[in-house]
Design a protein around this motif. Structure first.
Motif, PDB file in Angstrom:
ATOM      1  N   SER A 196       0.832  -1.209   0.000  1.00 15.16           N
ATOM      2  CA  SER A 196       0.000   0.000   0.000  1.00 15.16           C
ATOM      3  C   SER A 196       0.864   1.255   0.000  1.00 15.16           C
ATOM      4  O   SER A 196       0.551   2.232  -0.694  1.00 15.16           O
ATOM      5  N   PHE A 200       0.930   4.064  -2.861  1.00 12.96           N
ATOM      6  CA  PHE A 200       0.731   5.472  -2.502  1.00 12.96           C
ATOM      7  C   PHE A 200       1.903   6.332  -2.969  1.00 12.96           C
ATOM      8  O   PHE A 200       1.709   7.425  -3.517  1.00 12.96           O
ATOM      9  N   GLN A 204       1.786   9.281  -5.729  1.00 12.22           N
ATOM     10  CA  GLN A 204       2.186  10.620  -5.288  1.00 12.22           C
ATOM     11  C   GLN A 204       2.923  11.364  -6.398  1.00 12.22           C
ATOM     12  O   GLN A 204       2.815  12.592  -6.525  1.00 12.22           O
ATOM     13  N   TRP A 213      -4.847   8.087  -4.543  1.00 11.77           N
ATOM     14  CA  TRP A 213      -3.821   8.488  -3.577  1.00 11.77           C
ATOM     15  C   TRP A 213      -4.321   8.326  -2.149  1.00 11.77           C
ATOM     16  O   TRP A 213      -3.639   7.783  -1.289  1.00 11.77           O
ATOM     17  N   TRP A 216      -4.780   4.446  -1.077  1.00  8.31           N
ATOM     18  CA  TRP A 216      -3.569   3.720  -0.701  1.00  8.31           C
ATOM     19  C   TRP A 216      -2.946   4.286   0.573  1.00  8.31           C
ATOM     20  O   TRP A 216      -2.368   3.538   1.371  1.00  8.31           O
ATOM     21  N   LEU A 217      -3.077   5.584   0.792  1.00 10.22           N
ATOM     22  CA  LEU A 217      -2.550   6.164   2.027  1.00 10.22           C
ATOM     23  C   LEU A 217      -3.313   5.644   3.240  1.00 10.22           C
ATOM     24  O   LEU A 217      -2.716   5.238   4.251  1.00 10.22           O
TER      25      LEU A 217
END
Length: 732
Positions: A196, A200, A204, A213, A216-217
């Motif tokens: 993940s 992310f 980014q 974004w 996944w964060l």
């Protein structure tokens, strides 16, 4: 001609649609004249790896239909969940246990099975396949995730497939994931957190703050919390990729987003695990005594049944039992009996020969004490009751058959000679006056006028004459003390320690002055309904503390090992033996994979140091993008190995080979990365050096045959620190 007319009609429909709502159908008709196309890309490598992972982990999952090694422990916890009985496991947070219990719940398990020995056959009511399903799925999904991680790191499909295949065929990983154990679940969340974060980080670079974004964060934070809730976690995600212009508002947004998703959210999810855990386990169980009296009273049954209706405020004349808050080595209550200390101890020291005072780990009538007002002779509670407050001076009279006052004096304790002996005073008509006044110190008070409360107040007893504090030393007395725990008066005590803190667990208001009638009062509690339910945060804090401090069984196991034994696979574990056919299950890793993974980790460390030294001299052997990819791979893979391996050197508990499996998984991911790096960047250099060396040798032979007397010419010998100089390496 017909096609042109249809287009003209469609154009007329569109042009009139705005003026006539009834013509909206013409618009829809225009879209329906063309097919709706959906294009999808399917990675057949991922599909094949996932299918092989599921096949290797799920095929004949219910075999053997018997308890295998640590299933005997995890099965007990699952039964506790099914019956809503509270338990405490010092090995870690409860999230992994809840996942196993979820499998049992989905399979209809009622918790009725006696988990008493390894190898016991499961009864028909135990859904073995369901209980082992979640660990097996975790192990199967770890295979495609290994592939994705290597791809997200920027390495080739060949390296990614190699990493996934190594995870797929590793013996120990297969064995562990096919049983009702937690290591495969921990590995799954470790890999999910790393994947993940990589997703992310890569998103980014292109579209920050997009839905992808954020997804996944947030998933990175949740996966880290799940990994910590199961056991040790992955390396903490970095805070990189933040724009370098610090004054921009965008930077603040990045920092806030990361703080919310990687700090606040994992903490909330971790608290959620314990909230669900405590919500499910509301009944009293076998682990209650480890917890405080207040925690026990919050559970249904057990102490809550005993303490229901007790008075809240302790008053002069109250009958109480005093439990030591420390609870080490075992939970115990302040106790006395008719036996006295021996005149002479085994080491030749003398005693006061007074009545023994100990800490007894069982409920007993001799655990009852009466809180007496030094200025009155009555042993009953006034009407209205006069509560005891912080700073009050009291006398404690042992209840039962002795009616003697709690006393301490300047006589060395039997096993702790640096402390004072604590006794119940016996008047022998000698020059040893009673010293039985104690000042009450409420440790968790909110003000200096706080009232001493049942269960809730944590108190210390400070001796008025000597300033000694009543303390549990925890040392078992010899046979003359019936192996009960020693209680002393600690005169030189500094600071706060739970061994000096006590709380009232059972409480009655004394109504009779006669001793026999007082004993009958113990069975007739005062019916004053007072709720003592602790808040969630209070129960969470205590449970967390007990989980970290509870002492596990330190006895040596037949198959226990040390962390140094794991690296080169110098140990194994016999999991199960069939009683009739001698079929066996052993936890035994693949020697080639384990040794290669360890060598790859060592090679990465050496190469990293080499490159770092060269870069300090402004010699860049790798392009910048390759160097960043190399560093990131090491930070995640080598860092993940270190985080999941090195803490075991500091743990004082019995360790087994399976504890190394999460660290091994990160090593396996690093192995194809190192091999591809060597193939792409070091092999061409090695070939060039070898060709140069062969050419030099050939030139020397030719010069020797010619016997030329001319000065020798050839490549110039590099002197000094040649490894710090840029340019090709020249050999002579």
């Amino acid at each position: 001609m017909g096609r042109r007319s249809s287009r003209r009609e469609l154009f007329l429909c569109f042009s009139r649609a705005s003026s006539s709502p009834g013509l909206l159908f013409c618009k829809m008709l225009g879209f329906l004249q063309h097919p709706v196309m959906v294009t999808a890309e399917v990675n057949l490598n991922m599909v094949a790896l996932t299918a092989m992972g599921l096949l290797s982990r799920l095929w004949q999952l219910a075999y053997p239909r018997a308890v295998v090694f640590d299933e005997v422990y995890y099965g007990q916890y699952i039964s506790f969940y099914m019956k809503r009985i509270f338990f405490l496991d010092g090995s870690g947070p409860p999230f992994g246990h809840m996942l196993l219990a979820l499998g049992g719940y989905l399979g209809g398990f009622d918790g009725n099975f006696l988990w008493n020995r390894i190898g016991a056959e499961y009864s028909s009511n135990v859904p073995v396949w369901s209980l082992r399903l979640l660990p097996a799925l975790s192990g199967a999904l770890s295979v495609p995730m290994a592939y994705e991680i290597v791809r997200e790191l920027g390495f080739s499909h060949c390296a990614a497939t190699g990493a996934a295949l190594l995870v797929l065929i590793e013996n120990a990983l297969i064995t562990q994931s096919r049983l009702m154990l937690l290591e495969s679940v921990l590995i799954f969340f470790n890999l999910l957190a790393v994947l993940s974060y990589l997703k992310f980080s890569n998103s980014q670079k292109h579209r920050p703050f997009s839905p992808r974004w954020w997804f996944w964060l947030v998933l990175t934070g949740v996966a880290c919390s799940c990994a910590v809730g199961t056991g040790l976690g992955p390396p903490s995600p970095g805070w990189g990729d933040v724009p370098s212009v610090l004054w921009q508002v965008r930077v603040l947004c990045h920092l806030l987003a990361r703080a919310a998703a990687l700090v606040v959210l994992p903490i909330l999810v971790y608290l959620l695990f314990f909230y669900i855990h405590l919500l499910l386990l509301y009944r009293s169980g076998p682990h209650d005594q480890i917890m405080s009296s207040a925690f026990q009273a919050s559970l249904e049954g057990g102490l809550a049944r005993v303490t229901q209706g007790q008075p809240l405020e302790v008053a002069f004349g109250s009958q109480v039992t005093l439990k030591n808050v420390f609870g080490q080595p075992v939970p115990c209550w302040l106790h006395s009996h008719q036996s006295t200390y021996p005149m002479i101890y085994e080491n030749g020291r003398g005693s006061s020969h007074q009545q023994q005072v100990t800490c007894y780990p069982f409920k007993d009538v001799n655990n009852w004490w009466i809180v007496k007002d030094p200025g009155r002779h009555q042993l009953v509670v006034n009407n209205p009751p006069r509560p005891v407050r912080h700073g009050d001076v009291v006398q404690l009279l042992v209840h039962g058959m002795t009616t003697r006052l709690l006393n301490t004096h300047d006589v060395a304790a039997p096993l702790s000679p640096h402390a004072q002996e604590v006794s119940c005073y016996v008047d022998y008509n000698i020059s040893m006056p009673p010293q039985n006044l104690w000042r009450l110190d409420i440790v968790n008070r909110e003000s200096d006028t706080d009232v001493w409360k049942t269960i809730l107040s944590e108190v210390r007893f400070v001796h008025v004459n000597t300033s000694a504090i009543l303390k549990l030393s925890g040392v078992p007395l010899p046979d003359w003390g019936f192996r009960q725990l020693e209680v002393v008066g600690e005169k030189l005590f500094r600071g706060y320690h739970e061994s000096t803190v006590w709380n009232v667990e059972e409480h009655r208001y004394g109504r009779s002055q006669e001793q026999k009638e007082r004993e009958l009062e113990l069975h007739s509690p005062t019916q004053v309904d007072i709720s003592r339910n602790l808040s969630f945060m209070a129960r969470f804090s205590e449970l967390q503390w007990r989980m970290l401090t509870v002492r596990s069984d330190d006895s040596e196991h037949k198959y226990s090992s040390t962390p140094l034994d794991w690296v080169m696979l110098d140990t194994n574990i016999a999991y199960w033996l069939h009683p009739r056919t001698s079929a066996q299950i052993h936890l035994l890793g693949n020697v080639v994979i384990w040794a290669s993974a360890s060598l790859a980790t060592l090679a990465y460390a050496l190469l990293f140091v080499w490159y770092l030294l060269r870069r300090r001299r402004r010699v860049c052997d790798l392009p910048e993008d390759c160097w960043l990819r190399w560093v990131l791979a090491g930070a995640l893979c080598a860092g993940g190995w270190a985080v999941n391996y090195l803490p075991f050197f500091l743990m004082e508990k019995t360790l087994f080979l399976y504890h190394y499996l999460p660290a091994l998984t990160f090593q396996i991911l690093l192995l194809p990365v190192v091999l591809e790096h060597v193939s792409d960047h070091l092999a061409p250099c090695t070939h060039s050096v070898w060709s140069c060396w062969v050419g030099c040798k050939t030139a020397k032979k030719r010069q020797g045959r010619a016997g030329s007397s001319r000065p020798r010419q050839g490549p110039v010998l590099l002197r000094g620190r040649w490894w710090t100089q840029p340019g090709p390496l020249l050999l002579t």
